[in-house]
Design an enzyme around this catalytic site. Structure first.
Site, PDB file in Angstrom:
ATOM      1  N   ASP A   5     -11.840 -10.390  -0.915  1.00 49.45           N
ATOM      2  CA  ASP A   5     -13.056 -10.724  -0.168  1.00 49.45           C
ATOM      3  C   ASP A   5     -14.159  -9.822  -0.695  1.00 49.45           C
ATOM      4  OD1 ASP A   5     -12.305  -8.339   1.151  1.00 49.45           O
ATOM      5  OD2 ASP A   5     -11.676  -9.375   2.972  1.00 49.45           O
ATOM      6  N   GLU A  32      -5.795 -10.446  -1.995  1.00 50.63           N
ATOM      7  CA  GLU A  32      -6.515 -10.397  -0.708  1.00 50.63           C
ATOM      8  C   GLU A  32      -8.018 -10.341  -0.925  1.00 50.63           C
ATOM      9  OE1 GLU A  32      -5.081  -7.392   1.984  1.00 50.63           O
ATOM     10  OE2 GLU A  32      -3.005  -7.630   1.373  1.00 50.63           O
ATOM     11  N   HIS A  73     -10.121  -6.181  -2.208  1.00 48.09           N
ATOM     12  CA  HIS A  73     -11.156  -6.170  -1.162  1.00 48.09           C
ATOM     13  C   HIS A  73     -12.338  -5.434  -1.779  1.00 48.09           C
ATOM     14  CE1 HIS A  73      -8.554  -7.620   1.993  1.00 48.09           C
ATOM     15  NE2 HIS A  73      -7.650  -6.723   1.670  1.00 48.09           N
ATOM     16  N   ASN A 101       2.211  -4.437  -3.482  1.00 49.59           N
ATOM     17  CA  ASN A 101       0.816  -4.842  -3.282  1.00 49.59           C
ATOM     18  C   ASN A 101      -0.002  -3.581  -2.997  1.00 49.59           C
ATOM     19  OD1 ASN A 101      -1.044  -7.059  -2.914  1.00 49.59           O
ATOM     20  ND2 ASN A 101      -0.980  -6.700  -0.707  1.00 49.59           N
ATOM     21  N   GLU A 122       0.802  -1.235   0.000  1.00 52.37           N
ATOM     22  CA  GLU A 122       0.000   0.000   0.000  1.00 52.37           C
ATOM     23  C   GLU A 122       0.830   1.278   0.000  1.00 52.37           C
ATOM     24  OE1 GLU A 122      -2.543  -0.541   3.389  1.00 52.37           O
ATOM     25  OE2 GLU A 122      -3.688  -2.126   2.427  1.00 52.37           O
TER      26      GLU A 122
HETATM   27  C1  XIL Z   1      -5.449  -7.473   8.274  1.00 52.09           C
HETATM   28  C2  XIL Z   1      -5.634  -8.797   9.002  1.00 52.09           C
HETATM   29  O1  XIL Z   1      -6.542  -9.579   8.277  1.00 52.09           O
HETATM   30  C3  XIL Z   1      -6.139  -8.553  10.398  1.00 52.09           C
HETATM   31  O2  XIL Z   1      -6.156  -9.774  11.142  1.00 52.09           O
HETATM   32  C4  XIL Z   1      -5.243  -7.545  11.119  1.00 52.09           C
HETATM   33  O3  XIL Z   1      -5.795  -7.241  12.383  1.00 52.09           O
HETATM   34  C5  XIL Z   1      -5.108  -6.274  10.303  1.00 52.09           C
HETATM   35  O4  XIL Z   1      -4.623  -6.599   9.008  1.00 52.09           O
HETATM   36  N1  XIL Z   1      -4.783  -5.118   3.803  1.00 52.09           N
HETATM   37  C6  XIL Z   1      -3.648  -5.858   4.070  1.00 52.09           C
HETATM   38  C7  XIL Z   1      -3.681  -6.891   5.121  1.00 52.09           C
HETATM   39  O5  XIL Z   1      -2.652  -5.736   3.340  1.00 52.09           O
HETATM   40  O6  XIL Z   1      -2.439  -7.056   5.750  1.00 52.09           O
HETATM   41  C8  XIL Z   1      -4.739  -6.609   6.153  1.00 52.09           C
HETATM   42  O7  XIL Z   1      -4.816  -7.713   7.029  1.00 52.09           O
HETATM   43  C9  XIL Z   1      -6.064  -6.341   5.488  1.00 52.09           C
HETATM   44  C10 XIL Z   1      -5.969  -5.136   4.580  1.00 52.09           C
END
Ligand code: XIL
Length: 330
Positions: A253, A251, A221, A185, A142
């Site tokens: 979802d 990632e 996401h 990423n 990020e």
């Molecule tokens: C999140 C985890 O899923 C949680 O368990 C933690 O508390 C916070 O981080 N983007 C990312 C991930 O790159 O590392 C994050 O993961 C979610 C958002």
């Protein structure tokens, strides 16, 4: 004896049963080791359904270097060993980020030289430690804000070192593990806009200057109320592929709370979102892996109410799983 036999047979069976989408990209899941370690049901889910694991938190800086110079590898090592024992690939997430870093980093009064040394030490120590066991690293997570400017967050990297911290981290990672694929990423860069444009410019600049960068991770996401469709994702992926880079969905979802309609409607829409991403990864040769962020709705960082993942709170496959894994996932 029986336990021993099972211990050997289960991994073999698990490897054979893992769905491999026709396109040949890997399907992965972010794994919370504390929940998986002692839970037979979650372990079975990982072992049967996924070919790749991303440690959800275990490789973040606050976990690996809680005190400066005192590295703590035990739980990350256990998770990576578990992955290896079951034939799973491991995505390393993440060496440098603006969150989940240790207090000593945030509170230090840094000179550029001292911070640069701390950055190189962390990247070098961690990448060297996992050399040969982690196939790809999110070296920087990020780096951009939504308006396309570099993001500081609450970490000193950008304020003290400027954007050059990205290059420093990539070069240190390559030197420590020449075989690992190195990624940047990013979140919310799937859609057209200043952030995506800036990410393409950043990647092109690094490539043009010979800085080691192998791929771009698109977190994806997203939400049933407005998810990137196949055409959108293909278009975005191809902008990076044109630079000679790999692309992964890292990632994924899909939240469902904001969509009106019955619970069944929401899950159908969610399945469409996952299916569109799978189709895009299938279509673009540079797309090498698709990872979902968590194991089940019970585990999602977005909370169970969002029902954001392809397995429900009882770990049963949802329509999203069938859309993602195809016939192989049945
Ligand atoms: C999140 C985890 O899923 C949680 O368990 C933690 O508390 C916070 O981080 N983007 C990312 C991930 O790159 O590392 C994050 O993961 C979610 C958002």
């Amino acid at each position: 004896m029986r336990r021993l036999l099972i211990a050997w047979l289960v991994p073999l069976a698990a490897i054979a049963a893992v769905p491999s989408p026709a396109a040949g990209y890997a399907l992965g899941a972010a794994v919370p080791w504390d929940r998986v370690r002692d839970d037979v049901a979650r372990r079975a889910l990982v072992e049967r359904r996924f070919g790749s694991i991303t440690p959800e938190n275990e490789l973040k800086m606050e976990r690996l270097q809680p005190l400066q110079g005192a590295y703590a590898f035990a739980s990350a090592d256990a998770l990576v060993a578990y992955a290896a024992a079951h034939g799973k690939r491991v995505r390393g997430h993440t060496l440098v980020w603006h969150q989940q870093h240790p207090a000593w980093l945030r509170s230090g009064l840094w000179t550029p030289a001292a911070l640069r040394a701390a950055l190189v030490d962390h990247v070098t120590t961690v990448a060297a430690h996992f050399r040969g066991r982690v196939d790809s690293w999110d070296v920087v997570n990020e780096p951009l804000d939504d308006d396309g400017t570099f993001r500081a967050g609450d970490a000193p990297w950008l304020p003290v070192l400027g954007p050059a911290y990205i290059e420093t981290a990539l070069r240190a990672a390559r030197a420590a593990d020449p075989d690992a694929k190195l990624f940047i990423n990013e979140v919310a860069a799937e859609h057209k806009g200043p952030k995506l444009d800036a990410l393409v410019r950043l990647a092109a600049d690094l490539r043009a200057r010979g800085v080691p960068l192998d791929g771009i991770g698109l977190q994806n996401h997203t939400d049933t109320a407005g998810y990137p469709d196949r055409a959108r994702l293909i278009d975005t992926m191809r902008r990076f592929a044109a630079l000679g880079l790999e692309v992964e969905i890292t990632e994924m979802d899909v939240g469902t709370l904001r969509t009106p309609g019955s619970p069944a409607d929401r899950l159908t829409r969610q399945a469409d979102a996952y299916g569109e991403a799978a189709a895009a990864c299938d279509e673009v040769r540079a797309c090498t892996r698709l990872t979902v962020w968590g194991l089940s709705d019970r585990d999602s960082w977005r909370g169970a109410a969002e029902r954001a993942l392809p397995f429900d709170t009882a770990l049963r496959p949802k329509p999203a799983w069938r859309a993602l894994a195809g016939p192989a996932g049945a």
